[in-house]
Motif scaffolding. Structure first.
Motif, PDB file in Angstrom:
ATOM      1  N   SER A   1       0.859  -1.181   0.000  1.00 46.11           N
ATOM      2  CA  SER A   1       0.000   0.000   0.000  1.00 46.11           C
ATOM      3  C   SER A   1       0.898   1.234   0.000  1.00 46.11           C
ATOM      4  O   SER A   1       2.108   1.141   0.190  1.00 46.11           O
ATOM      5  CB  SER A   1      -0.916  -0.004   1.231  1.00 46.11           C
ATOM      6  N   GLY A   2       0.294   2.375  -0.197  1.00 45.56           N
ATOM      7  CA  GLY A   2       1.070   3.611  -0.243  1.00 45.56           C
ATOM      8  C   GLY A   2       1.765   3.923   1.065  1.00 45.56           C
ATOM      9  O   GLY A   2       2.930   4.343   1.073  1.00 45.56           O
ATOM     10  N   ILE A   3       1.073   3.729   2.174  1.00 44.04           N
ATOM     11  CA  ILE A   3       1.674   4.029   3.473  1.00 44.04           C
ATOM     12  C   ILE A   3       2.814   3.054   3.789  1.00 44.04           C
ATOM     13  O   ILE A   3       3.833   3.446   4.363  1.00 44.04           O
ATOM     14  CB  ILE A   3       0.618   4.032   4.599  1.00 44.04           C
ATOM     15  N   SER A   4       2.691   1.791   3.371  1.00 42.91           N
ATOM     16  CA  SER A   4       3.782   0.842   3.623  1.00 42.91           C
ATOM     17  C   SER A   4       4.996   1.172   2.760  1.00 42.91           C
ATOM     18  O   SER A   4       6.133   0.994   3.203  1.00 42.91           O
ATOM     19  CB  SER A   4       3.325  -0.593   3.392  1.00 42.91           C
ATOM     20  N   ILE A   5       4.789   1.644   1.540  1.00 40.37           N
ATOM     21  CA  ILE A   5       5.911   2.084   0.706  1.00 40.37           C
ATOM     22  C   ILE A   5       6.632   3.250   1.369  1.00 40.37           C
ATOM     23  O   ILE A   5       7.858   3.306   1.413  1.00 40.37           O
ATOM     24  CB  ILE A   5       5.426   2.454  -0.706  1.00 40.37           C
ATOM     25  N   PHE A   6       5.873   4.185   1.927  1.00 40.00           N
ATOM     26  CA  PHE A   6       6.456   5.340   2.615  1.00 40.00           C
ATOM     27  C   PHE A   6       7.247   4.901   3.846  1.00 40.00           C
ATOM     28  O   PHE A   6       8.382   5.351   4.057  1.00 40.00           O
ATOM     29  CB  PHE A   6       5.355   6.331   2.995  1.00 40.00           C
ATOM     30  N   VAL A   7       6.684   4.002   4.650  1.00 40.81           N
ATOM     31  CA  VAL A   7       7.362   3.535   5.868  1.00 40.81           C
ATOM     32  C   VAL A   7       8.640   2.780   5.516  1.00 40.81           C
ATOM     33  O   VAL A   7       9.694   3.006   6.118  1.00 40.81           O
ATOM     34  CB  VAL A   7       6.412   2.653   6.715  1.00 40.81           C
ATOM     35  N   HIS A   8       8.581   1.914   4.504  1.00 37.76           N
ATOM     36  CA  HIS A   8       9.766   1.163   4.108  1.00 37.76           C
ATOM     37  C   HIS A   8      10.823   2.074   3.486  1.00 37.76           C
ATOM     38  O   HIS A   8      12.013   1.817   3.630  1.00 37.76           O
ATOM     39  CB  HIS A   8       9.378   0.037   3.147  1.00 37.76           C
ATOM     40  N   SER A   9      10.409   3.147   2.814  1.00 37.85           N
ATOM     41  CA  SER A   9      11.374   4.118   2.279  1.00 37.85           C
ATOM     42  C   SER A   9      12.090   4.849   3.407  1.00 37.85           C
ATOM     43  O   SER A   9      13.301   5.078   3.336  1.00 37.85           O
ATOM     44  CB  SER A   9      10.674   5.125   1.380  1.00 37.85           C
ATOM     45  N   LEU A  10      11.353   5.217   4.451  1.00 36.66           N
ATOM     46  CA  LEU A  10      11.980   5.852   5.615  1.00 36.66           C
ATOM     47  C   LEU A  10      12.952   4.899   6.305  1.00 36.66           C
ATOM     48  O   LEU A  10      14.048   5.314   6.724  1.00 36.66           O
ATOM     49  CB  LEU A  10      10.920   6.324   6.599  1.00 36.66           C
ATOM     50  N   LEU A  11      12.577   3.627   6.428  1.00 38.26           N
ATOM     51  CA  LEU A  11      13.475   2.643   7.025  1.00 38.26           C
ATOM     52  C   LEU A  11      14.739   2.462   6.182  1.00 38.26           C
ATOM     53  O   LEU A  11      15.844   2.373   6.716  1.00 38.26           O
ATOM     54  CB  LEU A  11      12.765   1.297   7.184  1.00 38.26           C
ATOM     55  N   PHE A  12      14.576   2.401   4.853  1.00 39.59           N
ATOM     56  CA  PHE A  12      15.716   2.270   3.954  1.00 39.59           C
ATOM     57  C   PHE A  12      16.676   3.446   4.126  1.00 39.59           C
ATOM     58  O   PHE A  12      17.886   3.265   4.268  1.00 39.59           O
ATOM     59  CB  PHE A  12      15.234   2.193   2.503  1.00 39.59           C
TER      60      PHE A  12
END
Length: 69
Positions: free
Chosen positions: A40-51
């Protein structure tokens, strides 16, 4: 020119932190879903922040270097 740490760490983190591949933060019905192969969009955002956070930690804070020779 001979430092491969950014390439290797970026490759490993992009595989491990792909949303839905191993885990997804946040999941559809739960805070964490494992091996669901959806995103989902929010999971892409969270994983980008983690990366970004892990890249900063490994390359700047710890100063990991992989050199040839």
């Amino acid at each position: 020119m001979g430092d491969w740490a950014g390439v290797v760490i970026g490759l490993v983190l992009s595989v491990v932190l792909s949303p839905g591949l191993f885990f997804q933060l946040p999941g559809k019905g739960r805070p964490v879903d494992f091996f669901n192969f959806q995103t989902s969009g929010i999971s892409i955002f969270v994983h980008s922040l983690l990366f970004f956070a892990f890249m900063v930690i490994f390359l700047i804070a710890i100063n990991v270097q992989i050199s040839r020779g």
